[in-house]
Design an enzyme around this catalytic site. Structure first.
Site, short mmCIF file in Angstrom:
data_model
loop_
_atom_site.label_atom_id
_atom_site.label_comp_id
_atom_site.label_asym_id
_atom_site.label_seq_id
_atom_site.Cartn_x
_atom_site.Cartn_y
_atom_site.Cartn_z
N GLN A 230 0.82 -1.21 0.00
CA GLN A 230 0.00 0.00 0.00
C GLN A 230 0.85 1.26 0.00
O GLN A 230 0.46 2.29 -0.54
CB GLN A 230 -0.94 0.00 1.20
N GLU B 40 -8.36 3.71 6.09
CA GLU B 40 -9.06 3.23 4.90
C GLU B 40 -9.09 1.70 4.86
O GLU B 40 -10.13 1.08 4.68
CB GLU B 40 -8.36 3.77 3.65
N HIS B 41 -7.92 1.07 5.00
CA HIS B 41 -7.81 -0.39 5.00
C HIS B 41 -7.27 -0.84 6.35
O HIS B 41 -6.23 -0.33 6.80
CB HIS B 41 -6.82 -0.86 3.92
N ASP C 207 -8.21 -4.31 -3.47
CA ASP C 207 -7.89 -3.30 -4.48
C ASP C 207 -8.18 -3.78 -5.88
O ASP C 207 -8.59 -3.00 -6.75
CB ASP C 207 -6.40 -2.93 -4.39
#
Length: 441
Positions: free
Chosen positions: A254, A322-323, A356
């Site tokens: 990421q 977010e993740h 993703d």
């Protein structure tokens, strides 16, 4: 809980403390939007030439062009796109089926209801440039079509002055009625405001760079948007059972999104924390995206050491990342104990990269703490829940008319009160004391 800086095994550099917002970006975006509003296609063409060296006869691809582009993409790539789009579509359909229209009788003869109606037109932005995010076509276009949106206009930037074949193929296969090769603020503004050749949409969806994000922010209100999105974020919660190599790989997966992408580890194991840092240093040496990932890790990477997983969950909620990836012996425990995150990835068999790219959940997710008040893009973002009311019983209408009169006059709304009085009198003008009928003579 309060973060104890003494228990951080790795801290972000001071460069991570950048102010939110960029006045230069905002000013540039405002000027582009103003020009597109005033000059339409001419401004779009001017900015596309200046920013992307791209000024074709038409930014919209015709059917023959699309057919030729799709034919140029290897069959195996098209098969993979179709497979992934089916995963996204199947999950979106399950979400859509969970949303029910409602009608209830709340009082004798009084019926209240709501319907879930899709917007008529949606714009989907598919990023290009350094990372052509083809997967965003699946997330934005497929989800919109499952929601029932009649017209989806999808756009993506040119790739070094040329049409990007894979992104165009993904947009077309996802079901977009209109496919444009047009990027940046000029694309977002054209879709939101409309031009001589591009009809306006009602909602904009999809990620983008700082300029695209700022354009969506400035246009919000004139057009709907999916959400405000900033740099990609990942937070991993790990206990002593986690493999430091896997943790390191997943953090860097990421961090490579951009130099401002936070990558955070919260762990109950000092061994896992320290070995993860060591692995990251080793993996960065020959990582193709090292320049980006290394800067993100240096400036925005952090490793927190906590005593218990409950503390880890609490700290994770404070980040509202977010993740959030859970690498623990009992990963599903996080489903019960955490509440502030964009998407949760449970166990070593699952990774953020699956979300993703391929697994089927939507990758357009809230960042910068927005997970405290919103989820990510989903089929419901393309729907409007609208209400309706009907009273079929005259006595119930009279009852609510009397109540409306009393409640309205408490607030000095005489017009509202009189609207209720008419129903209270059961449509008999003789029963309305304030009504005066002019003399016909």
């Amino acid at each position: 809980m309060t973060v104890d800086p003494q228990r951080m095994l790795k801290r972000p550099s001071s460069q991570a403390e950048a102010p939110i917002g960029d006045s230069e970006v905002a000013q540039t975006v405002a000027q582009v939007i103003a020009d597109v509003r005033a000059d339409g296609d001419e401004a779009v063409r001017r900015y596309s030439a200046a920013f992307d060296s791209w000024q074709p006869d038409s930014f919209r691809l015709g059917a023959a062009q699309i057919e030729a582009v799709v034919a140029s993409v290897p069959t195996t790539v098209l098969d993979d796109i179709r497979f992934v789009q089916k995963q996204v579509g199947d999950f979106a359909r399950a979400q859509r089926e969970s949303l029910r229209d409602v009608e209830v009788e709340t009082f004798p003869g009084v019926f209240l209801g709501h319907k879930n109606i899709p917007v008529s037109a949606a714009g989907a932005y598919i990023p290009g440039g350094r990372y052509p995010l083809t997967a965003s076509a699946h997330m934005t276009v497929v989800t919109a079509k499952v929601a029932g949106v009649d017209r989806v206009a999808a756009t993506t930037p040119p790739n070094q002055g040329a049409i990007p074949p894979v992104s165009v193929a993904a947009m077309h296969l996802a079901g977009a009625e209109e496919v444009y090769v047009l990027g940046g603020v000029q694309a977002v503004a054209a879709l939101a405001l409309g031009t001589e050749t591009i009809d306006p949409v009602h909602i904009l969806a999809g990620p983008g760079n700082a300029y695209v994000a700022e354009a969506k922010r400035q246009l919000f209100g004139e057009v709907g948007i999916d959400l405000f999105a900033g740099p990609t974020e990942v937070l991993i919660i790990a206990d002593d059972s986690a493999d430091p190599f896997v943790v390191a790989v997943d953090l860097l997966s990421q961090a490579e999104h951009g130099p401002d992408s936070p990558a955070v580890l919260v762990t109950t194991s000092e061994r896992v924390g320290r070995e993860t840092v060591e692995w990251i240093d080793r993996l960065l040496v020959d990582m193709p995206t090292r320049n980006i990932a290394a800067q993100a890790w240096r400036d925005h990477g952090a490793v927190h050491l906590v005593d218990t997983l409950d503390q880890a969950y609490t700290l994770g909620d404070q980040y509202a990342s977010e993740h959030v990836q859970i690498l623990t012996e009992q990963p599903r425990e996080a489903l019960e104990k955490m509440r502030d995150y964009g998407a949760l990835f449970l166990g070593e068999n699952t990774c953020v990269s699956f979300g993703d790219k391929v697994i089927g959940t939507n990758h357009v997710l809230p960042t910068q703490g927005a997970a405290r008040y919103t989820g990510g893009l989903w089929v419901g973002k393309y729907l409007r829940t609208v209400t309706y009311q009907e009273i079929r019983d005259r006595s119930s209408s009279a009852f609510f008319g009397e109540l409306c009169g009393r409640m309205s006059r408490l607030e000095n709304f005489e017009g509202h009160a009189r609207s209720g009085d008419v129903r209270a009198a059961e449509f008999d003008s003789a029963g309305i004391p304030w009504l005066t009928v002019p003399d016909a003579s």
